[in-house]
Design a protein around this motif. Structure first.
Motif, PDB file in Angstrom:
ATOM      1  N   CYS A  96       0.720  -1.266   0.173  1.00 15.36           N
ATOM      2  CA  CYS A  96       0.046  -0.336   0.330  1.00 15.36           C
ATOM      3  C   CYS A  96       0.960   1.248  -0.201  1.00 15.36           C
ATOM      4  N   TYR A  97       1.872   1.101  -0.726  1.00 16.08           N
ATOM      5  CA  TYR A  97       3.059   2.639  -0.131  1.00 16.08           C
ATOM      6  C   TYR A  97       3.658   2.074  -2.219  1.00 16.08           C
ATOM      7  N   PHE A  98       3.835   3.320  -2.339  1.00 19.65           N
ATOM      8  CA  PHE A  98       5.462   3.336  -3.652  1.00 19.65           C
ATOM      9  C   PHE A  98       5.979   3.212  -3.655  1.00 19.65           C
ATOM     10  N   CYS A  99       6.940   2.140  -4.143  1.00 19.63           N
ATOM     11  CA  CYS A  99       8.130   1.941  -3.729  1.00 19.63           C
ATOM     12  C   CYS A  99       9.230   1.962  -5.731  1.00 19.63           C
ATOM     13  N   GLU A 100       9.809   1.943  -5.408  1.00 16.00           N
ATOM     14  CA  GLU A 100      10.932   1.237  -6.777  1.00 16.00           C
ATOM     15  C   GLU A 100      10.674   0.494  -7.687  1.00 16.00           C
ATOM     16  N   PRO A 101      10.341   0.356  -9.195  1.00 14.54           N
ATOM     17  CA  PRO A 101      11.102  -0.853  -9.089  1.00 14.54           C
ATOM     18  C   PRO A 101      11.785  -1.306 -10.217  1.00 14.54           C
ATOM     19  N   SER A 102      12.218  -2.543 -10.757  1.00 16.60           N
ATOM     20  CA  SER A 102      13.137  -2.678 -11.196  1.00 16.60           C
ATOM     21  C   SER A 102      13.633  -1.355 -12.382  1.00 16.60           C
ATOM     22  N   LYS A 103      15.389  -1.392 -12.066  1.00 17.77           N
ATOM     23  CA  LYS A 103      16.058  -0.360 -12.924  1.00 17.77           C
ATOM     24  C   LYS A 103      15.487  -0.821 -14.329  1.00 17.77           C
ATOM     25  N   LEU A 104      15.437  -2.196 -14.492  1.00 16.61           N
ATOM     26  CA  LEU A 104      14.763  -2.759 -16.322  1.00 16.61           C
ATOM     27  C   LEU A 104      13.362  -2.044 -16.372  1.00 16.61           C
ATOM     28  N   SER A 105      12.466  -2.177 -16.012  1.00 19.34           N
ATOM     29  CA  SER A 105      11.019  -1.826 -15.568  1.00 19.34           C
ATOM     30  C   SER A 105      11.174  -0.495 -16.348  1.00 19.34           C
ATOM     31  N   LYS A 106      12.089   0.477 -15.842  1.00 19.28           N
ATOM     32  CA  LYS A 106      12.190   1.930 -16.061  1.00 19.28           C
ATOM     33  C   LYS A 106      12.624   2.433 -16.860  1.00 19.28           C
ATOM     34  N   SER A 107      13.412   0.940 -18.411  1.00 19.52           N
ATOM     35  CA  SER A 107      14.021   1.390 -19.115  1.00 19.52           C
ATOM     36  C   SER A 107      12.993   2.334 -20.596  1.00 19.52           C
ATOM     37  N   ALA A 108      12.703   3.518 -20.875  1.00 22.17           N
ATOM     38  CA  ALA A 108      11.547   4.241 -21.548  1.00 22.17           C
ATOM     39  C   ALA A 108      11.634   2.901 -22.890  1.00 22.17           C
ATOM     40  N   ALA A 109      13.072   2.741 -23.641  1.00 23.05           N
ATOM     41  CA  ALA A 109      13.376   2.600 -25.020  1.00 23.05           C
ATOM     42  C   ALA A 109      12.990   0.966 -24.385  1.00 23.05           C
ATOM     43  N   LEU A 110      12.385  -0.169 -23.351  1.00 24.26           N
ATOM     44  CA  LEU A 110      12.328  -1.303 -23.264  1.00 24.26           C
ATOM     45  C   LEU A 110      10.518  -1.067 -23.173  1.00 24.26           C
ATOM     46  N   GLN A 111      10.000  -0.694 -22.293  1.00 21.66           N
ATOM     47  CA  GLN A 111       8.784  -0.053 -22.638  1.00 21.66           C
ATOM     48  C   GLN A 111       8.276   0.265 -23.667  1.00 21.66           C
ATOM     49  N   GLN A 112       9.085   1.196 -24.629  1.00 20.60           N
ATOM     50  CA  GLN A 112       8.420   1.133 -26.106  1.00 20.60           C
ATOM     51  C   GLN A 112       8.013   0.131 -26.991  1.00 20.60           C
ATOM     52  N   GLN A 113       9.330  -0.445 -26.703  1.00 17.63           N
ATOM     53  CA  GLN A 113       9.668  -2.066 -28.431  1.00 17.63           C
ATOM     54  C   GLN A 113       8.942  -2.789 -27.126  1.00 17.63           C
ATOM     55  N   LEU A 114       8.412  -2.996 -25.919  1.00 19.40           N
ATOM     56  CA  LEU A 114       7.654  -4.007 -25.749  1.00 19.40           C
ATOM     57  C   LEU A 114       6.336  -3.722 -26.141  1.00 19.40           C
ATOM     58  N   TRP A 115       5.859  -2.574 -26.243  1.00 21.06           N
ATOM     59  CA  TRP A 115       4.564  -1.661 -26.899  1.00 21.06           C
ATOM     60  C   TRP A 115       4.611  -1.928 -27.679  1.00 21.06           C
ATOM     61  N   HIS A 116       5.465  -1.506 -28.665  1.00 22.59           N
ATOM     62  CA  HIS A 116       4.860  -2.256 -30.617  1.00 22.59           C
ATOM     63  C   HIS A 116       5.023  -3.531 -30.839  1.00 22.59           C
ATOM     64  N   LEU A 117       6.273  -4.272 -29.999  1.00 24.52           N
ATOM     65  CA  LEU A 117       5.415  -5.435 -30.507  1.00 24.52           C
ATOM     66  C   LEU A 117       4.364  -6.322 -29.830  1.00 24.52           C
ATOM     67  N   SER A 118       3.598  -5.949 -28.834  1.00 20.12           N
ATOM     68  CA  SER A 118       2.786  -6.315 -28.568  1.00 20.12           C
ATOM     69  C   SER A 118       1.371  -6.012 -29.603  1.00 20.12           C
ATOM     70  N   GLU A 119       2.014  -4.550 -30.046  1.00 21.60           N
ATOM     71  CA  GLU A 119       0.413  -4.379 -31.047  1.00 21.60           C
ATOM     72  C   GLU A 119       1.296  -5.370 -32.641  1.00 21.60           C
ATOM     73  N   HIS A 120       1.608  -5.271 -32.450  1.00 18.00           N
ATOM     74  CA  HIS A 120       2.399  -6.108 -33.911  1.00 18.00           C
ATOM     75  C   HIS A 120       1.940  -7.312 -33.183  1.00 18.00           C
ATOM     76  N   LEU A 121       1.884  -8.355 -32.786  1.00 14.02           N
ATOM     77  CA  LEU A 121       1.349  -9.676 -32.315  1.00 14.02           C
ATOM     78  C   LEU A 121       0.417  -9.402 -32.624  1.00 14.02           C
ATOM     79  N   VAL A 122      -0.763  -8.927 -31.808  1.00 18.32           N
ATOM     80  CA  VAL A 122      -1.619  -8.247 -31.857  1.00 18.32           C
ATOM     81  C   VAL A 122      -2.457  -8.138 -33.359  1.00 18.32           C
ATOM     82  N   SER A 123      -2.348  -7.701 -33.644  1.00 12.35           N
ATOM     83  CA  SER A 123      -2.557  -6.895 -35.209  1.00 12.35           C
ATOM     84  C   SER A 123      -1.976  -8.436 -36.420  1.00 12.35           C
TER      85      SER A 123
END
Length: 407
Positions: free
Chosen positions: A374-401
């Motif tokens: 019930c309180y905020f904390c820092e997630p992993s360093k990997l999860s905060k990677s903007a590049a990885l966030q965007q790559q997963l988003w685009h990969l997910s869009e591609h797979l669904v389509s």
């Protein structure tokens, strides 16, 4: 950026904009032309809040027919869905997450978090609401008047869960309903979305709760590794397809896990074989870790993309080795979970963080945070990677389509 028309007052709203107030008094600005909303004034960029009691002679009540709260002037019988205190709203400094006081902890229960809240008129959609943390989330919310959509694969188990809730509180049965959702099929998700859109016009709380753990290697009808599709991809597709049912009052809670810290997805060149590996490279625990990382990555990127709409998105860790049906797929984990059960959270405690993120007034205007106990904390360093966030988003869009086109 489109320029706003001139006005004598910078505080005057541009044409097509309206002010609305949330339950905790935060002012939201809604653009009726393009159906968007935001927490800051479209001219000044500042936020406002209303405080104090309603003006003398006014009262607030829930209209069952209109399915909304109404303000009534008892003297003139004037009715309005606009809070009369908006006329006296005052500017407030930009909210900082560091200023949020911790009110609950690892011992807090879902019902303690909900104490004093009236959720009549609110609708929650919970994937996997038939058992475990999803069931306890549904049970707790219904006790405070919330309507629940049980998004589950099995009608029998969902209706059994609703029966358990009704035995405890008979009036809650009318607020619970089952809608079939099979997360191992994108076509099934598509059908689920059609049914939801035909029956509701708004969702207040979306809990992406369902998941699988310790599965032997298997693939879905769409040909993807099951843990990845059930825990991430189908939830991604579900959320995108329900977008028109969300507004500034909506909160999306993605159940992740501290296991996301042990994931091994690459920061660069994320590809399908990383998230949906072949049988010879599959390890059930790493598949789970990576899926939980995908949950945090998705929540972070979604929060950024929908920030201007005022939609809050949070990812949460419910607790370590909570006694649920998650461990049912492998005898070793069933044994291990049973051994540690006396030392882990109860289901009521495990549901507390999800419910806190969905209902806490002090989180209004915040988004993209990761919560534990019930309180905020820092997630992993990997999860905060903007590049990885965007790559997963685009990969997910591609797979669904690609998968929907193939079928």
């Amino acid at each position: 950026m489109m320029s706003l028309p001139d006005t004598d007052s910078e505080d005057e709203l541009p044409p097509g904009w309206e002010e609305r107030a949330t339950d905790d008094g935060t002012v939201c600005y809604v653009n009726q032309q393009n159906k968007t909303s935001q927490w800051t004034h479209p001219r000044t960029g500042r936020s406002k809040r209303i405080t104090g009691e309603l003006p003398i002679g006014w009262e607030k009540y829930y209209d069952e027919q209109l399915k909304k709260f109404i303000f009534l002037n008892k003297e003139t019988q004037q009715r309005s869905n606009v809070d009369p205190r908006l006329a006296f709203a005052v500017e407030e400094p930009t909210q900082n997450v560091a200023q949020v006081r911790q009110r609950f902890d690892s011992c807090s229960t879902a019902l303690q978090v909900l104490h004093g809240k009236d959720l009549h008129g609110r609708i929650a959609l919970i994937t996997g609401a038939n058992c475990g943390i999803g069931f306890e989330t549904a049970r707790s919310l219904t006790q405070h008047g919330c309507e629940i959509i049980f998004a589950c694969r099995s009608r029998a188990s969902a209706e059994a869960a609703i029966d358990r809730i009704a035995q405890e509180r008979p009036s809650a049965r009318a607020r619970c309903r089952f809608v079939a959702l099979d997360l191992s099929s994108l076509r099934a998700v598509q059908q689920f979305v059609r049914e939801i859109k035909e029956s509701v016009n708004h969702i207040d709380y979306l809990f992406l709760n369902a998941g699988v753990f310790a599965l032997p290697y298997s693939t879905t009808v769409d040909g993807l590794e099951t843990t990845f599709q059930v825990s991430h991809l189908s939830h991604f597709y579900l959320t995108m397809q329900l977008e028109t049912l969300f507004d500034y009052k909506t909160r999306i809670v993605v159940l992740s896990s501290e296991s996301h810290r042990f994931a091994n997805l690459p920061v660069d060149n994320l590809a399908i074989h990383h998230v949906s590996p072949p049988a010879e490279k599959y390890w059930s625990m790493m598949a789970y870790n990576n899926a939980k990382l995908c949950n945090v990555l998705f929540a972070q990127e979604l929060a950024q993309r929908w920030k201007q709409r005022g939609i809050s998105v949070f990812s949460v860790h419910p607790g370590n080795m909570v006694s649920t049906e998650l461990s049912r797929n492998y005898w070793f984990y069933r044994w291990l979970f049973a051994i540690v059960r006396p030392f882990t959270k109860s289901l009521q405690q495990a549901a507390a963080t999800s419910i806190y993120c969905a209902t806490a007034n002090e989180l209004t205007g915040l988004s993209g945070l990761y919560f534990n106990n019930c309180y905020f904390c820092e997630p992993s360093k990997l999860s905060k990677s903007a590049a990885l966030q965007q790559q997963l988003w685009h990969l997910s869009e591609h797979l669904v389509s690609e998968l929907l086109e193939d079928h």
